[in-house]
Motif scaffolding. Structure first.
Motif, PDB file in Angstrom:
ATOM      1  N   ASP A  63       0.812  -1.110   0.040  1.00 23.92           N
ATOM      2  CA  ASP A  63      -0.019   0.060   0.117  1.00 23.92           C
ATOM      3  C   ASP A  63       0.827   1.172   0.079  1.00 23.92           C
ATOM      4  O   ASP A  63       1.732   1.355   1.037  1.00 23.92           O
ATOM      5  N   GLN A  64       0.690   1.982  -1.007  1.00 20.21           N
ATOM      6  CA  GLN A  64       1.788   3.441  -0.988  1.00 20.21           C
ATOM      7  C   GLN A  64       1.203   4.143   0.097  1.00 20.21           C
ATOM      8  O   GLN A  64       0.162   4.197   0.529  1.00 20.21           O
ATOM      9  N   ARG A  65       2.343   5.002   0.461  1.00 21.74           N
ATOM     10  CA  ARG A  65       2.249   6.010   1.810  1.00 21.74           C
ATOM     11  C   ARG A  65       0.913   6.774   1.539  1.00 21.74           C
ATOM     12  O   ARG A  65       0.438   7.321   0.511  1.00 21.74           O
ATOM     13  N   GLY A  66       0.350   6.629   2.745  1.00 23.41           N
ATOM     14  CA  GLY A  66      -1.221   7.422   2.811  1.00 23.41           C
ATOM     15  C   GLY A  66      -2.268   6.546   2.300  1.00 23.41           C
ATOM     16  O   GLY A  66      -3.294   7.046   2.395  1.00 23.41           O
ATOM     17  N   ALA A  67      -2.036   5.308   1.911  1.00 25.60           N
ATOM     18  CA  ALA A  67      -3.306   4.600   1.188  1.00 25.60           C
ATOM     19  C   ALA A  67      -3.230   3.124   1.979  1.00 25.60           C
ATOM     20  O   ALA A  67      -2.267   2.622   2.359  1.00 25.60           O
ATOM     21  N   MET A 204      -4.587  12.796  -1.339  1.00 21.91           N
ATOM     22  CA  MET A 204      -3.237  12.169  -2.010  1.00 21.91           C
ATOM     23  C   MET A 204      -3.597  12.026  -3.388  1.00 21.91           C
ATOM     24  O   MET A 204      -2.512  12.476  -4.076  1.00 21.91           O
ATOM     25  N   ASN A 205      -4.755  11.786  -3.844  1.00 23.45           N
ATOM     26  CA  ASN A 205      -5.112  12.001  -5.296  1.00 23.45           C
ATOM     27  C   ASN A 205      -4.838  13.156  -5.906  1.00 23.45           C
ATOM     28  O   ASN A 205      -4.289  13.386  -7.121  1.00 23.45           O
ATOM     29  N   ARG A 206      -5.474  14.121  -5.375  1.00 25.73           N
ATOM     30  CA  ARG A 206      -5.136  15.763  -5.755  1.00 25.73           C
ATOM     31  C   ARG A 206      -3.833  16.117  -5.658  1.00 25.73           C
ATOM     32  O   ARG A 206      -3.301  16.615  -6.628  1.00 25.73           O
ATOM     33  N   GLU A 207      -2.807  15.777  -4.650  1.00 24.78           N
ATOM     34  CA  GLU A 207      -1.656  16.211  -4.457  1.00 24.78           C
ATOM     35  C   GLU A 207      -0.587  15.613  -5.532  1.00 24.78           C
ATOM     36  O   GLU A 207       0.022  16.253  -6.169  1.00 24.78           O
ATOM     37  N   LEU A 208      -0.751  14.614  -5.564  1.00 24.96           N
ATOM     38  CA  LEU A 208      -0.097  13.677  -6.665  1.00 24.96           C
ATOM     39  C   LEU A 208      -0.394  13.890  -8.164  1.00 24.96           C
ATOM     40  O   LEU A 208       0.484  14.122  -9.061  1.00 24.96           O
ATOM     41  N   GLY A 209      -1.721  14.254  -8.346  1.00 26.84           N
ATOM     42  CA  GLY A 209      -2.211  14.479  -9.755  1.00 26.84           C
ATOM     43  C   GLY A 209      -1.555  15.766  -9.997  1.00 26.84           C
ATOM     44  O   GLY A 209      -1.036  16.210 -11.045  1.00 26.84           O
ATOM     45  N   ALA A 210      -1.578  16.989  -8.982  1.00 24.05           N
ATOM     46  CA  ALA A 210      -0.996  18.175  -9.403  1.00 24.05           C
ATOM     47  C   ALA A 210       0.253  18.080  -9.506  1.00 24.05           C
ATOM     48  O   ALA A 210       1.224  18.784 -10.381  1.00 24.05           O
ATOM     49  N   ALA A 211       1.127  17.290  -8.959  1.00 26.58           N
ATOM     50  CA  ALA A 211       2.412  17.165  -8.690  1.00 26.58           C
ATOM     51  C   ALA A 211       2.836  16.667 -10.156  1.00 26.58           C
ATOM     52  O   ALA A 211       4.065  17.037 -10.692  1.00 26.58           O
ATOM     53  N   GLY A 212       2.108  15.757 -10.728  1.00 26.41           N
ATOM     54  CA  GLY A 212       2.290  15.167 -12.145  1.00 26.41           C
ATOM     55  C   GLY A 212       2.144  16.229 -12.992  1.00 26.41           C
ATOM     56  O   GLY A 212       2.963  16.155 -14.072  1.00 26.41           O
ATOM     57  N   ARG A 213       1.321  17.096 -13.076  1.00 27.65           N
ATOM     58  CA  ARG A 213       0.942  18.019 -13.924  1.00 27.65           C
ATOM     59  C   ARG A 213       1.952  19.112 -13.956  1.00 27.65           C
ATOM     60  O   ARG A 213       2.459  19.777 -15.234  1.00 27.65           O
ATOM     61  N   ALA A 214       2.482  19.339 -12.652  1.00 21.99           N
ATOM     62  CA  ALA A 214       3.482  20.557 -12.552  1.00 21.99           C
ATOM     63  C   ALA A 214       4.754  19.868 -13.284  1.00 21.99           C
ATOM     64  O   ALA A 214       5.475  20.648 -13.700  1.00 21.99           O
TER      65      ALA A 214
END
Length: 290
Positions: A63-67, A204-214
């Motif tokens: 399970d990835q960190r936070g999940a 987690m979904n929002r933050e990693l999604g934003a990181a991928g777009r950045a």
């Protein structure tokens, strides 16, 4: 011999594994297979995939960190999740591993190859990563597979600030059933998984999604081509609402083989387990020995 093993990092991420003794036909030992689930924000769901190769090599899932069971609070960053995998490989005494990433897990696998190419014996990118403007085609196809009433209900549920358990299950079922080629069975699988793959870590979904777009992988393709192991492939379902053309473009850019699974969507092991099993077993058998 089959076995299970767990590992935990000091600040939250953890994992477990199961598998055979890892011996190759020539007496050498195969590196472990590490399965990277998607989401981001979901617990691991790749048990069926693990079972397809567990007699060939040690297989690890986590399970990835936070999940799931990797309970953790903090801001999510792609580099942190790459670092987690490095630490887990160390905890599992695995100098190198065969990575199999699904969906977001395929992006995580690609970013791990960029950062630690020496730790990757082989990598299979399954149903991802999708580069370029794939969201437009995905949204259009998902809407085409839904009725007007379903689309409206999903919109309403997304706007509920604190959903009840029944509302969360309904939202996830509506969001996921279009991922499958067979609409009828897709609805059943989505309803089942809406209760199993919980809780969803939306932050987690929002933050990693934003990181991928950045910091998109689009600008890193040339570097990724140089850092991928010699054994690298892609696999995708032909009926995934996410455009297969995006995977085809990536395969051409990286010079990789792409296995197209007919009659399957975003989770091809559910609809065409025979095809996926053959592909996975060939891939693991052909990976360099440790």
């Amino acid at each position: 011999m089959h076995w299970t093993r767990t590992a935990a990092l000091p600040d939250g991420a953890g994992g477990g594994g199961s598998g055979g003794n890892g011996a190759g036909e020539d007496g050498g030992r195969r590196p472990p297979v590490v399965l990277l689930h998607g989401g981001p924000g979901l617990p691991d769901y790749l048990g069926d995939v693990a079972g397809m190769v567990a007699d060939l090599a040690p297989v690890y899932r986590y399970d990835q960190r936070g999940a799931g069971r990797s309970v953790w609070q903090g801001r999510h960053a792609l580099a942190r999740h790459v670092g987690d995998l490095t630490e887990l490989l160390d905890a599992w005494d695995a100098p190198r591993a065969v990575l199999v990433g699904h969906s977001y897990g395929a992006e995580l696998a690609a970013r791990f190859c960029l950062a630690h190419p020496d730790r990757v014996a082989a990598v299979l990118l399954m149903c991802g990563p999708f580069l370029g403007d794939w969201h437009t085609g995905y949204r259009a196809e998902r809407e085409r597979r839904m009725t007007v009433a379903q689309r409206e209900r999903l919109r309403v549920l997304k706007e509920v600030p604190r959903r009840s358990e029944d509302q969360e299950v309904e939202l996830l079922t509506l969001a996921w059933f279009t991922d499958h080629s067979d609409a009828g069975r897709g609805r059943q699988w989505a309803a089942r998984d809406a209760r199993r793959r919980r809780p969803v870590n939306w932050r987690m979904n929002r933050e990693l999604g934003a990181a991928g777009r950045a910091d998109p992988l689009d600008g890193l393709v040339d570097e990724l081509r140089e850092r991928l192991p010699a054994r690298a492939e892609l696999l995708g379902g032909c009926d995934d609402p996410r455009p297969l053309s995006a995977l085809e473009d990536l395969a051409r850019s990286l010079g990789l083989r792409l296995t197209r699974v007919e009659g399957a969507g975003h989770e091809p092991w559910l609809e065409r387990p025979d095809v996926v099993r053959v592909c996975l077993r060939r891939f693991v058998r052909d990976a360099p020995l440790a």
